[in-house]
Design a protein around this motif. Structure first.
Motif, PDB file in Angstrom:
ATOM      1  N   MET A   1       0.860  -1.288   0.101  1.00 19.24           N
ATOM      2  CA  MET A   1       0.033  -0.070   0.068  1.00 19.24           C
ATOM      3  C   MET A   1       0.949   1.052   0.064  1.00 19.24           C
ATOM      4  SD  MET A   1      -2.682   1.287   2.669  1.00 19.24           S
ATOM      5  CE  MET A   1      -3.953   0.192   2.273  1.00 19.24           C
ATOM      6  N   ARG A   2       0.645   2.355  -0.947  1.00 25.68           N
ATOM      7  CA  ARG A   2       1.308   3.586  -0.988  1.00 25.68           C
ATOM      8  C   ARG A   2       0.491   4.531  -0.041  1.00 25.68           C
ATOM      9  NH1 ARG A   2       5.161   5.588  -4.648  1.00 25.68           N
ATOM     10  NH2 ARG A   2       5.401   3.578  -5.590  1.00 25.68           N
ATOM     11  N   ARG A   3       1.450   4.926   0.933  1.00 20.90           N
ATOM     12  CA  ARG A   3       1.027   5.872   2.135  1.00 20.90           C
ATOM     13  C   ARG A   3       1.730   7.194   1.743  1.00 20.90           C
ATOM     14  NH1 ARG A   3       1.216   1.495   5.811  1.00 20.90           N
ATOM     15  NH2 ARG A   3      -0.917   0.932   6.132  1.00 20.90           N
ATOM     16  N   GLY A   4       1.052   8.393   2.256  1.00 17.55           N
ATOM     17  CA  GLY A   4       1.668   9.630   2.282  1.00 17.55           C
ATOM     18  C   GLY A   4       1.278  10.140   3.747  1.00 17.55           C
ATOM     19  N   LEU A   5       2.386  10.943   3.917  1.00 22.05           N
ATOM     20  CA  LEU A   5       2.084  11.752   5.391  1.00 22.05           C
ATOM     21  C   LEU A   5       2.081  13.220   4.965  1.00 22.05           C
ATOM     22  CD1 LEU A   5       1.949  11.841   8.376  1.00 22.05           C
ATOM     23  CD2 LEU A   5       4.466  11.748   8.439  1.00 22.05           C
ATOM     24  N   TYR A   6       0.892  13.778   5.481  1.00 24.65           N
ATOM     25  CA  TYR A   6       0.501  15.373   5.301  1.00 24.65           C
ATOM     26  C   TYR A   6       0.794  16.004   6.604  1.00 24.65           C
ATOM     27  CZ  TYR A   6      -1.500  19.766   3.866  1.00 24.65           C
ATOM     28  OH  TYR A   6      -1.614  21.051   3.582  1.00 24.65           O
ATOM     29  N   PRO A   7       1.899  16.492   7.305  1.00 22.81           N
ATOM     30  CA  PRO A   7       1.790  17.108   8.385  1.00 22.81           C
ATOM     31  C   PRO A   7       1.542  18.403   8.323  1.00 22.81           C
ATOM     32  CG  PRO A   7       3.915  16.871   7.382  1.00 22.81           C
ATOM     33  CD  PRO A   7       3.202  16.570   6.111  1.00 22.81           C
ATOM     34  N   GLY A   8       1.215  19.007   9.707  1.00 24.79           N
ATOM     35  CA  GLY A   8       1.295  20.326   9.975  1.00 24.79           C
ATOM     36  C   GLY A   8       0.591  20.771  11.227  1.00 24.79           C
ATOM     37  N   SER A   9      -0.007  21.917  11.242  1.00 24.97           N
ATOM     38  CA  SER A   9      -0.364  22.380  12.614  1.00 24.97           C
ATOM     39  C   SER A   9      -1.761  22.627  12.410  1.00 24.97           C
ATOM     40  CB  SER A   9       0.202  23.912  13.188  1.00 24.97           C
ATOM     41  OG  SER A   9       1.643  23.805  13.146  1.00 24.97           O
ATOM     42  N   PHE A  10      -2.275  22.795  11.304  1.00 27.87           N
ATOM     43  CA  PHE A  10      -3.731  22.952  11.025  1.00 27.87           C
ATOM     44  C   PHE A  10      -4.679  23.594  12.085  1.00 27.87           C
ATOM     45  CE2 PHE A  10      -1.989  18.978   9.178  1.00 27.87           C
ATOM     46  CZ  PHE A  10      -2.231  19.033   7.922  1.00 27.87           C
ATOM     47  N   ASP A  11      -4.140  25.030  12.353  1.00 29.91           N
ATOM     48  CA  ASP A  11      -4.720  25.529  13.464  1.00 29.91           C
ATOM     49  C   ASP A  11      -5.470  26.822  13.096  1.00 29.91           C
ATOM     50  OD1 ASP A  11      -5.386  26.150  16.199  1.00 29.91           O
ATOM     51  OD2 ASP A  11      -3.641  27.454  16.332  1.00 29.91           O
ATOM     52  N   PRO A  12      -6.516  26.915  12.593  1.00 31.21           N
ATOM     53  CA  PRO A  12      -7.044  25.663  12.214  1.00 31.21           C
ATOM     54  C   PRO A  12      -7.286  25.143  10.516  1.00 31.21           C
ATOM     55  CG  PRO A  12      -8.496  27.627  11.772  1.00 31.21           C
ATOM     56  CD  PRO A  12      -7.463  27.974  11.963  1.00 31.21           C
ATOM     57  N   VAL A  13      -7.586  24.129  10.083  1.00 28.22           N
ATOM     58  CA  VAL A  13      -7.383  23.727   8.691  1.00 28.22           C
ATOM     59  C   VAL A  13      -8.087  24.840   7.905  1.00 28.22           C
ATOM     60  CG1 VAL A  13      -9.681  22.220   8.907  1.00 28.22           C
ATOM     61  CG2 VAL A  13      -8.107  21.943   6.881  1.00 28.22           C
ATOM     62  N   THR A  14      -7.358  25.005   6.716  1.00 28.90           N
ATOM     63  CA  THR A  14      -8.142  26.109   5.799  1.00 28.90           C
ATOM     64  C   THR A  14      -8.424  25.235   4.389  1.00 28.90           C
ATOM     65  OG1 THR A  14      -5.965  26.444   4.590  1.00 28.90           O
ATOM     66  CG2 THR A  14      -6.433  27.804   6.576  1.00 28.90           C
ATOM     67  N   LEU A  15      -9.120  26.151   3.613  1.00 35.23           N
ATOM     68  CA  LEU A  15      -9.433  25.693   2.195  1.00 35.23           C
ATOM     69  C   LEU A  15      -8.187  25.367   1.397  1.00 35.23           C
ATOM     70  CD1 LEU A  15     -12.346  27.841   1.140  1.00 35.23           C
ATOM     71  CD2 LEU A  15     -12.242  25.338   1.679  1.00 35.23           C
ATOM     72  N   GLY A  16      -7.218  26.066   1.494  1.00 33.96           N
ATOM     73  CA  GLY A  16      -5.705  25.736   1.141  1.00 33.96           C
ATOM     74  C   GLY A  16      -5.490  24.336   1.329  1.00 33.96           C
ATOM     75  N   HIS A  17      -5.259  24.135   2.936  1.00 36.17           N
ATOM     76  CA  HIS A  17      -4.896  22.746   3.151  1.00 36.17           C
ATOM     77  C   HIS A  17      -5.895  21.815   2.795  1.00 36.17           C
ATOM     78  CE1 HIS A  17      -3.792  24.643   7.308  1.00 36.17           C
ATOM     79  NE2 HIS A  17      -2.724  24.428   6.551  1.00 36.17           N
ATOM     80  N   LEU A  18      -7.189  22.065   2.633  1.00 32.14           N
ATOM     81  CA  LEU A  18      -8.375  20.878   2.120  1.00 32.14           C
ATOM     82  C   LEU A  18      -7.863  20.819   0.406  1.00 32.14           C
ATOM     83  CD1 LEU A  18     -10.479  19.456   3.143  1.00 32.14           C
ATOM     84  CD2 LEU A  18     -11.959  21.232   2.358  1.00 32.14           C
ATOM     85  N   ASP A  19      -7.438  21.684  -0.153  1.00 37.69           N
ATOM     86  CA  ASP A  19      -7.221  21.570  -1.607  1.00 37.69           C
ATOM     87  C   ASP A  19      -5.880  20.500  -1.683  1.00 37.69           C
ATOM     88  OD1 ASP A  19      -6.902  22.212  -4.557  1.00 37.69           O
ATOM     89  OD2 ASP A  19      -5.175  23.269  -3.785  1.00 37.69           O
ATOM     90  N   ILE A  20      -5.108  20.580  -0.965  1.00 36.79           N
ATOM     91  CA  ILE A  20      -3.792  19.683  -0.985  1.00 36.79           C
ATOM     92  C   ILE A  20      -4.475  18.476  -0.513  1.00 36.79           C
ATOM     93  CG2 ILE A  20      -1.430  19.087   0.082  1.00 36.79           C
ATOM     94  CD1 ILE A  20      -1.462  21.847  -1.523  1.00 36.79           C
ATOM     95  N   ILE A  21      -5.194  18.418   0.535  1.00 33.62           N
ATOM     96  CA  ILE A  21      -5.410  17.128   0.911  1.00 33.62           C
ATOM     97  C   ILE A  21      -6.326  16.479   0.082  1.00 33.62           C
ATOM     98  CG2 ILE A  21      -7.383  15.978   2.663  1.00 33.62           C
ATOM     99  CD1 ILE A  21      -6.468  18.224   4.767  1.00 33.62           C
ATOM    100  N   HIS A  22      -7.277  17.026  -0.771  1.00 30.66           N
ATOM    101  CA  HIS A  22      -7.781  16.307  -1.691  1.00 30.66           C
ATOM    102  C   HIS A  22      -6.891  15.842  -2.829  1.00 30.66           C
ATOM    103  CE1 HIS A  22     -12.452  17.039  -1.536  1.00 30.66           C
ATOM    104  NE2 HIS A  22     -12.083  17.826  -0.359  1.00 30.66           N
TER     105      HIS A  22
END
Ligand code: PNS
Length: 163
Positions: free
Chosen positions: A1-22
């Motif tokens: 299984m290919r896993r990726g780790l997206y780390p951060g503070s996310f204080d709070p999560v923004t639409l920019g983070h969410l775009d990267i997550i998608h």
């Protein structure tokens, strides 16, 4: 299984983070979002609250898992069985810090690589600290964070307490 780790503070999560997550979730079989626990920064949201916000905004993404970590990022990557760290790059101002982070992590663990996704231009200016500031003055954050967490951000930011 290919896993990726997206780390951060996310204080709070923004639409920019969410775009990267998608986008990152489409590149790997499982995307692990690592929320930094013991930051030297004072956070607006506790670790548990940041995890809860992330869970709510990624509820439609079945291959995304949220975890928290403290200590070194590369140790977290090893613990969760991934060789790929994913980071978003907004502008050239991010580059120096991100390069230093990636190269340090590579020196610590040569088997782990950092992959950068360039932030959608729509969110290039966006950061969690900007969201916190605008929300603390009651400004409109609807273009910055997912709608389902807007009230949580307003409530916290207006009280202005940090954890
Ligand atoms: O969202 P952020 O605050 O830019 O994320 C920074 C993060 C969590 C990626 C970074 O602070 C981190 O990896 N912290 C863990 C400690 C560590 O491993 N540091 C790297 C060696 S210098």
């Amino acid at each position: 299984m290919r896993r990726g780790l997206y780390p951060g503070s996310f204080d709070p999560v923004t639409l920019g983070h969410l775009d990267i997550i998608h986008r990152a979730s489409e590149l790997v079989d499982e995307l692990i979002i690592g929320v930094l626990k013991n930051s030297t920064k004072r956070n607006l949201f506790s670790t548990e609250e940041r995890i809860d916000l992330l869970k709510r905004v990624t509820a439609d993404l079945p291959n995304v898992r949220i975890i928290s970590f403290d200590g070194l990022l590369v140790d977290c990557a090893v613990e969760y069985g991934t060789h790929t760290i994913i980071r978003g790059l907004r502008a050239v101002t991010d580059f120096e810090y991100e390069l230093q982070l990636a190269q340090t992590n590579k020196r610590l663990r040569p088997d782990i690589d950092t992959v950068f996704l360039t932030t959608n231009v729509e969110y290039a200016y966006l950061s969690s600290s900007i969201v916190r500031e605008i929300a603390s003055y009651g400004g409109d954050i609807s273009h910055f964070v997912p709608q389902c967490i807007m009230d949580d951000v307003y409530k916290k930011a207006k009280r202005g307490e940090t954890v």
